[in-house]
Design a protein around this motif. Structure first.
Motif, short mmCIF file in Angstrom:
data_model
loop_
_atom_site.label_atom_id
_atom_site.label_comp_id
_atom_site.label_asym_id
_atom_site.label_seq_id
_atom_site.Cartn_x
_atom_site.Cartn_y
_atom_site.Cartn_z
N LEU A 1 2.59 -1.33 -1.44
CA LEU A 1 2.05 -1.11 -0.09
C LEU A 1 3.14 -0.89 0.94
N LYS A 2 4.21 -1.68 0.87
CA LYS A 2 5.27 -1.52 1.88
C LYS A 2 5.99 -0.18 1.71
N LEU A 3 6.12 0.29 0.48
CA LEU A 3 6.77 1.58 0.25
C LEU A 3 5.93 2.72 0.83
N VAL A 4 4.62 2.64 0.66
CA VAL A 4 3.75 3.69 1.19
C VAL A 4 3.89 3.79 2.70
N LEU A 5 3.96 2.63 3.36
CA LEU A 5 4.13 2.63 4.82
C LEU A 5 5.46 3.27 5.22
N MET A 6 6.52 2.97 4.45
CA MET A 6 7.83 3.56 4.74
C MET A 6 7.81 5.07 4.49
N TRP A 7 7.21 5.49 3.38
CA TRP A 7 7.16 6.91 3.05
C TRP A 7 6.45 7.70 4.15
N ARG A 8 5.37 7.14 4.69
CA ARG A 8 4.62 7.85 5.73
C ARG A 8 5.45 8.06 6.98
N GLN A 9 6.43 7.19 7.22
CA GLN A 9 7.32 7.37 8.35
C GLN A 9 8.38 8.43 8.10
N VAL A 10 8.80 8.55 6.85
CA VAL A 10 10.00 9.32 6.51
C VAL A 10 9.68 10.69 5.93
N PHE A 11 8.68 10.79 5.05
CA PHE A 11 8.42 12.01 4.29
C PHE A 11 7.13 12.68 4.73
N THR A 12 7.00 13.95 4.34
CA THR A 12 5.78 14.71 4.63
C THR A 12 4.64 14.22 3.74
N PRO A 13 3.39 14.43 4.17
CA PRO A 13 2.24 13.99 3.36
C PRO A 13 2.26 14.54 1.94
N LYS A 14 2.74 15.77 1.77
CA LYS A 14 2.80 16.36 0.43
C LYS A 14 3.68 15.53 -0.50
N LEU A 15 4.86 15.14 -0.04
CA LEU A 15 5.75 14.33 -0.86
C LEU A 15 5.20 12.93 -1.05
N VAL A 16 4.57 12.37 -0.04
CA VAL A 16 3.98 11.03 -0.17
C VAL A 16 2.92 11.03 -1.27
N ARG A 17 2.12 12.08 -1.34
CA ARG A 17 1.10 12.16 -2.40
C ARG A 17 1.75 12.20 -3.78
N ARG A 18 2.81 12.98 -3.91
CA ARG A 18 3.52 13.03 -5.19
C ARG A 18 4.08 11.66 -5.56
N LEU A 19 4.67 10.99 -4.58
CA LEU A 19 5.28 9.69 -4.84
C LEU A 19 4.25 8.64 -5.22
N ALA A 20 3.02 8.80 -4.73
CA ALA A 20 1.97 7.84 -5.03
C ALA A 20 1.27 8.12 -6.36
N ILE A 21 1.17 9.39 -6.74
CA ILE A 21 0.37 9.75 -7.91
C ILE A 21 1.22 9.86 -9.18
N LEU A 22 2.32 10.59 -9.12
CA LEU A 22 3.08 10.89 -10.35
C LEU A 22 3.67 9.65 -11.01
N PRO A 23 4.35 8.74 -10.30
CA PRO A 23 4.86 7.55 -10.98
C PRO A 23 3.77 6.70 -11.62
N ALA A 24 2.62 6.56 -10.93
CA ALA A 24 1.51 5.79 -11.49
C ALA A 24 0.99 6.43 -12.78
N ALA A 25 0.89 7.76 -12.80
CA ALA A 25 0.42 8.45 -13.99
C ALA A 25 1.39 8.29 -15.15
N VAL A 26 2.68 8.42 -14.88
CA VAL A 26 3.69 8.26 -15.93
C VAL A 26 3.67 6.83 -16.48
N VAL A 27 3.61 5.84 -15.60
CA VAL A 27 3.61 4.44 -16.03
C VAL A 27 2.37 4.13 -16.86
#
Length: 334
Positions: free
Chosen positions: A293-319
Motif C-alpha cells: 500500500l505505501k509503495l502504491v501511494l509513492m508511485w502515484r506521486q512519482v510515476f505516470t498512471p501507465k507505469l503504476v499499473r504495470r508496477l501493480a499488475i506484472l510483479p503480482a502475476a509473476v509471483v
C-alpha cells in the motif's frame, strides 16, 4: 482459547518477531546511510550502459550491491531517472534492490534457521519480475514515465523529509530561469568545498536514524498484525488456508500488500506462519517488497498512471505463477 491466553500469545508473538528483526533493521539502516553519504551517485550514473538489455541487467546488479529497503528506493529511482539513467535500469533497481541485497538475504537466512531455499527462490522470483518490468519500461524515455515534480518528492531522492541543510551532500538544486543552470555555477569556488569527514558522518547517521525509525514503526505494526492473526483468527479459517494452497498463496499475497512490511524484516513475519505451505510464505516474501500500500501511494506521486499499473499488475502475476509452480513442484510442502 480464552481471552487471557489469546492475549498472552499475541504479546509473545509480537515481541518475538520484533526482537528477531530489529538487528537487521539496524544493519540495513546503517548500510543505507553509509551508501547515501559516501557513494557518489554521479559516478554510478556514468557507468550505466546505454543498451536496453544491458541497462536492465545493470539495474539488477546495482540492486544487489545496494543495501536499502523499499521505503526510500522509489524516490532514489526517480532521482536516477531524472539524472539520465535509463528507465529500464532504474525500475529494475527499484524493484530488485530491497530483496537481493546482502542484508535482506542474510535476514531471510536467519529467519528460516539457515535454510537457503526461501532466500534463493525469493531472489530468483523478484529478480525475474524486476527484469520483466524493467525491460518493458526500458523501451520508453524516462520523461514519459515520470510525473512532473510539484514539491511532492524530496529533492535528495532518498524518500524522507529533511529540514534545512539536510541535503546529504548532493549536488545543489537548479535555479529556475538561471543562465548558470545551477547554484553550483553561480557560487564562488570557496563555497563549493567538499563535505568534510565529519559532515559525511553526520549525514550518514541522520539518514540511518530516519530509516530505522520509519522502518521500526512499520515492523511493529506488521508484527502485531501477524500475531493477531495467530492469536485471534478462528482455527477453522487458519486450517482452511494451511491445507489449501489455492487459498494460501493469494491470501498471503494479499496479506503482504496490506501489511506493507520492510524487506529487511518481513522474513521474520513470514517465518512465524510456520504451518502454512512454503509456496504461500514464498509468495508473501516475494511480493511484499515489490507491491504494497505505501509503495502504491509513492508511485502515484512519482510515476505516470501507465507505469503504476504495470508496477501493480506484472510483479503480482509473476509471483503468483512462480509460487504456484513452486508449490506444485514441491507438493505443497510446509
Amino acid at each position: 482459547m480464552n481471552t487471557t491466553g489469546a492475549l498472552g500469545l499475541f504479546a509473545q508473538a509480537t515481541l518475538s518477531i520484533v526482537m528477531e528483526a530489529l538487528p537487521f533493521l539496524l544493519m540495513g539502516s546503517v548500510a543505507s546511510g553509509l551508501v547515501e553519504a559516501y557513494v557518489p551517485r554521479e559516478r554510478v550514473e556514468r557507468l550505466v550502459p546505454k543498451g536496453r538489455i544491458a541497462a536492465t541487467l545493470f539495474g539488477l546488479a546495482l540492486g544487489a550491491a545496494t543495501p536499502c529497503c523499499e521505503c526510500g528506493v522509489v524516490y532514489l529511482a526517480r532521482r536516477l531517472m531524472g539524472k539520465g539513467v535509463p528507465a529500464g535500469a532504474a525500475i529494475t533497481f527499484m524493484l530488485a534492490a530491497p530483496v537481493i541485497n546482502p542484508v535482506s538475504i542474510l535476514a531471510t537466512l536467519v529467519a528460516f534457521r539457515g535454510d537457503p531455499t526461501m532466500a534463493v527462490w525469493r531472489c530468483l522470483i523478484v529478480a525475474t519480475a524486476a527484469l520483466v518490468v524493467g525491460f518493458l519500461a526500458g523501451g520508453e524515455k524516462a520523461e514519459a514515465l515520470l510525473r512532473p515534480l510539484a514539491g511532492d518528492a524530496p529533492s535528495c531522492g532518498c524518500g524522507h523529509d529533511h529540514g534545512p541543510g539536510q541535503d546529504h551532500g548532493h549536488a545543489p538544486a537548479t535555479v529556475p530561469g538561471s543562465p548558470f543552470g545551477s547554484l553550483a555555477d553561480a557560487l564562488p569556488v570557496a563555497a563549493l568545498a567538499k563535505k568534510t569527514r565529519r559532515d559525511k558522518a553526520a549525514s550518514a547517521f541522520t539518514h540511518a536514524m530516519a530509516d530505522f525509525l520509519n522502518m521500526a514503526m512499520v515492523l511493529v505494526f506488521g508484527a502485531m498484525a501477524a500475531a493477531a492473526f495467530k492469536a485471534y483468527v478462528p482455527a477453522p479459517v487458519v486450517m482452511a488456508m494451511e491445507n489449501d494452497m489455492a487459498l494460501a498463496i493469494p491470501g498471503m499475497m494479499a496479506l503482504a500488500v496490506g501489511l506493507s512490511l520492510c524487506s529487511q524484516a518481513d522474513a521474520f513475519v513470514a517465518a512465524s506462519f510456520s504451518t502454512f505451505p512454503m509456496a504461500a510464505r514464498l509468495a508473501f516474501l516475494a511480493l511484499g517488497p515489490m507491491l504494497d500500500l505505501k509503495l502504491v501511494l509513492m508511485w502515484r506521486q512519482v510515476f505516470t498512471p501507465k507505469l503504476v499499473r504495470r508496477l501493480a499488475i506484472l510483479p503480482a502475476a509473476v509471483v503468483f505463477a512462480a509460487c504456484v509452480a513452486f508449490g506444485l513442484a514441491t507438493g505443497g510442502a510446509s
